[in-house]
Design an enzyme around this catalytic site. Structure first.
Site, PDB file in Angstrom:
ATOM      1  CE  LYS A   1      29.318  12.545  26.496  1.00  0.00           C
ATOM      2  NZ  LYS A   1      30.103  11.516  25.493  1.00  0.00           N
TER       3      LYS A   1
ATOM      4  CE1 TYR B   1      23.333  15.873  21.804  1.00  0.00           C
ATOM      5  CE2 TYR B   1      23.227  14.105  21.192  1.00  0.00           C
ATOM      6  CZ  TYR B   1      23.629  15.107  21.437  1.00  0.00           C
ATOM      7  OH  TYR B   1      24.731  15.265  20.819  1.00  0.00           O
TER       8      TYR B   1
ATOM      9  CD  GLU C   1      -3.054  -1.381   2.824  1.00  0.00           C
ATOM     10  OE1 GLU C   1      -4.015  -1.540   2.079  1.00  0.00           O
ATOM     11  OE2 GLU C   1      -2.156  -1.823   3.889  1.00  0.00           O
TER      12      GLU C   1
ATOM     13  NE  ARG D   1      31.834  18.604  19.270  1.00  0.00           N
ATOM     14  CZ  ARG D   1      33.349  18.798  19.756  1.00  0.00           C
ATOM     15  NH1 ARG D   1      33.998  18.087  19.030  1.00  0.00           N
ATOM     16  NH2 ARG D   1      33.348  19.895  20.936  1.00  0.00           N
TER      17      ARG D   1
ATOM     18  CG  ASP E   1       6.116  -0.727  -2.298  1.00  0.00           C
ATOM     19  OD1 ASP E   1       6.795   0.760  -1.373  1.00  0.00           O
ATOM     20  OD2 ASP E   1       6.082  -1.157  -2.232  1.00  0.00           O
TER      21      ASP E   1
ATOM     22  CD  GLU F   1      19.617  14.465  27.695  1.00  0.00           C
ATOM     23  OE1 GLU F   1      18.766  15.305  27.810  1.00  0.00           O
ATOM     24  OE2 GLU F   1      20.191  14.605  26.218  1.00  0.00           O
TER      25      GLU F   1
ATOM     26  CB  CYS G   1      61.980 -13.345  11.897  1.00  0.00           C
ATOM     27  SG  CYS G   1      60.734 -13.146  12.365  1.00  0.00           S
TER      28      CYS G   1
ATOM     29  CG  ASP H   1      30.319   6.113  22.100  1.00  0.00           C
ATOM     30  OD1 ASP H   1      30.299   6.994  21.693  1.00  0.00           O
ATOM     31  OD2 ASP H   1      30.378   4.921  22.499  1.00  0.00           O
TER      32      ASP H   1
ATOM     33  CE  LYS I   1      33.514   9.375  29.194  1.00  0.00           C
ATOM     34  NZ  LYS I   1      33.481   9.988  28.264  1.00  0.00           N
TER      35      LYS I   1
ATOM     36  CB  SER J   1      33.427  18.587  24.347  1.00  0.00           C
ATOM     37  OG  SER J   1      34.431  19.878  24.402  1.00  0.00           O
ATOM     38  CG  LEU J   2      28.564  17.958  27.607  1.00  0.00           C
ATOM     39  CD1 LEU J   2      27.920  16.316  26.815  1.00  0.00           C
ATOM     40  CD2 LEU J   2      27.820  18.568  28.248  1.00  0.00           C
TER      41      LEU J   2
ATOM     42  CB  CYS K   1      62.208 -17.027  11.908  1.00  0.00           C
ATOM     43  SG  CYS K   1      62.774 -16.469  13.336  1.00  0.00           S
TER      44      CYS K   1
ATOM     45  CB  CYS L   1      62.196 -12.676  17.301  1.00  0.00           C
ATOM     46  SG  CYS L   1      62.388 -13.250  15.358  1.00  0.00           S
TER      47      CYS L   1
ATOM     48  CB  CYS M   1      60.850 -16.970  16.620  1.00  0.00           C
ATOM     49  SG  CYS M   1      59.332 -15.506  15.254  1.00  0.00           S
TER      50      CYS M   1
ATOM     51  CD  GLU N   1      26.266  12.214  19.863  1.00  0.00           C
ATOM     52  OE1 GLU N   1      26.013  13.126  19.780  1.00  0.00           O
ATOM     53  OE2 GLU N   1      27.331  11.405  20.171  1.00  0.00           O
TER      54      GLU N   1
ATOM     55  CE  LYS O   1      21.694  18.293  27.625  1.00  0.00           C
ATOM     56  NZ  LYS O   1      21.183  17.480  26.400  1.00  0.00           N
TER      57      LYS O   1
END
Ligand code: IVH
Length: 703
Positions: A137, A246, A56, A158, A58, A135, A455, A139, A337, A103-104, A434, A449, A431, A194, A313
């Protein structure tokens, strides 16, 4: 939305194959179809709750395409039909942010959170509790979406916070980004958020890539960044990119008249159809904040995407305004963090990898496990002391930790789960590549080695380094080709690279045997090898891959000897080698490694032969001979890629004189945006005028 039920749109679209008889009718139907398709897109992609079937959908879309072809004048600038077939762009446009993207600052502990709250109260000279929003963060990577009069007009990365890149073409492939805002909306608004790839989508995508033999992405963040920084939007279109909005960037004045808080703004974002952050809370004490933190910590594994912290914030925009920024972070927000992610798995084996300088590095071969959306099957074990200290053994159940992009590490061994017949791990004293002796000199943590270039592992790593980007930069000679050519016996040492073409012509080797190679690829490779023959002395020294000789040291050495001839003459066998340990940043250890390298006659011989194949230019101070040398350069208007001070520094570096006023003595005037007056004067005086691009190209010309 119009009042007509959507179902009728569908009927009309499905059965009505005729074109409307009047323009008004056409405009009306197109408007309804456009709105309906945007509505269904949103239900499907954002709420996972479609009202109609794909067929539908489409049909509606086909009808709109047909009408748009017949009445292009009514085609909406953000038509949902534009979501098919994307045009690649030639280069990213640089865009200066009207409001810097900051940045923070980070908080790692409860004390840091308390300090943050105290600072705010002190700054605002109040003892009253301040309301904040909390809220996750995300990544991913931040982007700014610009809307004018409710219509999406541009998306920018950014970048460095001051200047970003225009990625509108890629953002337009994301179906869940609102193309227009429902009134009321401010005249102008920049919505920040983000862009990311959800964990499950990421795993699916990597699985597919692996099955079709493509390189897998290291983590969702890299995959998202790689997708958005593509000139061809068809690539972004295939990636499951999403975005969470955000923050607000540049806005027209009408915005703050109605929207006073971050939490109200979030509601508006939702109303406009943006995906927003969740779960969120409003908090006003350290206790509240820590409770939210603990909550997120326990629900983190259930979140659909990776997060690396919490953002608090100050809720009221007028307080945010008063608090302002400290250097490049707002005083009104902080990122708390979260600890790095961990997972439990089993060590199937401990493998030994041999590096360029012969160091044996133990690597754990793990039972593959997902850590924060990434499948991990290797962890570095650093060295034998580390293995001994943690008593890491084959078969052990271990806790591994991944922090950011770094290779996972083994954090802890679950010794209680160890089987009875487990034995401590012993580093080999030969090693594995070799068979040469692997020795550990007194006072060093590394076992090496002693095979040197006999080698294969060391030889291959040396070759990879020799052709790498910062060294000879031979395009088209990637790691795989080096390994293949080495194994075939075509390239055993750096010199062999330069004789490849002769040997191919003489029929001694046949590069066309290489899987998937044709005349053209062979020709291209020879061309890049040829280009790489001319290098500066410092690059040549770096390319040799001598232990501890990085770019900076290589430059210092080049400065000391000036030419390759002098270097070769100085380090002849039986000569008394000079003491370089007094040179700033070199020291006795590096000098010893450098001397050891030359003391091996095969190294000296190889360099002498390379000197006949290559053209190694003498060390020159960068300013000598630049096209700017001795010239007076004036800048006017706003430059987009350089700050004024950077531009001036660039002139000085190239041996020129920066000046701020234009006269008959001026050689070049570089005009940025809006530099009209000086341009006129320059033209009158016959001073050469360059735009910013011309300047960058001109000033970068090789000396
Ligand atoms: S607010 C002044 N909220 O974190 C900064 N940023 O380390 C306003 N980020 O560059 C940004 N999730 O890309 C905010 N919920 C969130 C975020 C968030 C991720 C990113 C953002 C920023 C970086 C700072």
């Amino acid at each position: 939305m119009s009042d007509t039920p959507l179902f009728e749109h569908f009927n009309a679209a499905n059965h009505n194959t005729d074109l409307p008889t009047s323009k008004d009718q056409a405009a009306d139907e197109m408007q309804r179809l456009t709105e309906a398709l945007h509505h269904h897109n949103k239900l499907y992609h954002q709420q996972d709750d479609p009202e109609i079937s794909d067929a539908e959908y489409d049909a509606l879309k086909r009808r709109l395409i047909k009408l748009e072809e017949a009445f292009p004048e009514f085609k909406h600038p953000n038509s949902p039909t534009a979501l098919v077939g994307y045009q690649p762009i030639d280069a990213f446009e640089k865009v200066k942010h009207k409001r810097r993207m900051l940045s923070l600052a980070n908080a790692f502990s409860e004390d840091d959170v308390k300090d943050f709250l105290d600072r705010i109260q002190r700054f605002l000279k109040t003892d009253e509790a301040i309301e904040l929003t909390a809220e996750p963060k995300i990544d991913g990577l931040s982007c700014a979406l610009h809307y004018k009069n409710g219509q999406f007009v541009q998306a920018v990365t950014r970048g460095d916070g001051t200047v970003g890149e225009d990625i509108t073409h890629n953002i337009l492939t994301m179906k869940d980004i609102p193309r227009s805002l429902t009134a009321p909306f401010p005249e102008e608004i920049e919505i920040r958020g983000e862009a990311y790839i959800a964990t499950e989508d990421f795993l699916d995508m990597n699985k597919e890539r692996e099955e079709s033999g493509k390189k897998i992405f290291a983590n969702p963040r890299n995959a998202a960044a790689g997708s958005l920084r593509q000139l061809d939007p068809n690539i972004a279109a295939q990636r499951p990119l999403k975005m969470i909005a955000y923050a607000v960037g540049h806005v027209s004045d009408d915005f703050y008249q109605t929207i006073k808080t971050q939490s109200h703004f979030r509601e508006e974002l939702e109303r406009w159809g943006f995906r927003v952050n969740a779960p969120v809370a409003t908090v006003s004490s350290v206790k509240d904040m820590m409770e939210y933190y603990e909550d997120i910590l326990s629900t983190r594994p259930d979140l659909p995407h990776e997060i690396d912290g919490i953002v608090y914030k100050v809720n009221q925009f007028d307080l945010q305004e008063r608090l302002g920024n400290v250097s490049n972070a707002p005083r009104w927000a902080i990122a708390h963090k979260l600890p790095a992610e961990k997972a439990v798995t089993v060590i199937k084996d401990i493998l030994i990898s041999v590096g360029r300088t012969g160091v044996l590095t133990p690597v754990a071969d793990l039972e593959p496990v997902g850590v924060g959306g990434v499948i991990v099957s290797r962890a570095t074990l650093h060295n034998e002391d580390e293995i001994q200290r943690k008593d890491i053994r084959v078969g052990d159940t271990v806790i591994i930790q991944r922090a950011g992009d770094v290779i996972p590490q083994v954090l802890e061994v679950k010794t209680e789960l160890r089987s009875q017949n487990s034995v401590p791990f012993k580093m080999p004293d030969t090693c594995p590549e070799c068979g040469s002796h692997a020795i550990r000199p007194e006072g060093e943590v590394a076992r090496r080695c002693t095979g040197g270039l006999i080698c294969p592992a060391q030889a291959i790593e040396h070759l990879k380094h020799f052709v790498s980007r910062k060294a000879l930069n031979i395009d088209g000679m990637g790691d795989r080709i080096i390994t293949d050519f080495y194994n075939k016996g075509w390239i055993k040492n750096p010199l062999d690279i330069f004789t490849l073409e002769k040997r191919q012509e003489a029929g001694e080797i046949n590069l066309l045997e290489q899987n998937g190679w044709g005349e053209k690829s062979v020709e291209n490779l020879f061309k890049s090898i040829d280009d790489a023959k001319s290098v500066r002395l410092e690059t040549f020294i770096y390319a040799l891959g001598i232990r501890q000789i990085g770019e900076v040291t290589a430059k210092k050495i080049a400065q000391e000897f000036t030419s390759l001839d002098t270097l070769i003459l100085t380090y002849q066998p039986n000569a008394a080698f000079p003491d370089l340990s007094n040179i700033d940043s070199i020291g006795p250890e590096i000098d010893k490694d450098f001397q050891e390298f030359w003391a091996k006659e095969h190294n000296l011989e190889m360099i002498q032969e390379l000197a006949t194949e290559m053209s190694v230019s003498d060390y020159v101070l960068e300013v000598i001979d630049s096209p700017i040398k001795g010239k007076t350069v004036v800048f006017t208007g706003t430059l987009t890629t350089l700050s004024r001070s950077e531009a001036k520094e660039m002139v000085e570096r190239l041996g020129g004189k920066p000046s701020s006023s234009i006269s008959s003595k001026t050689d070049y005037l570089v005009v940025g945006e809006g530099g009209g007056k000086k341009r006129q004067k320059a033209e009158e005086l016959g001073v050469k005028v360059l735009n910013e691009d011309e300047w960058m190209g001109f000033a970068k010309k090789p000396v």
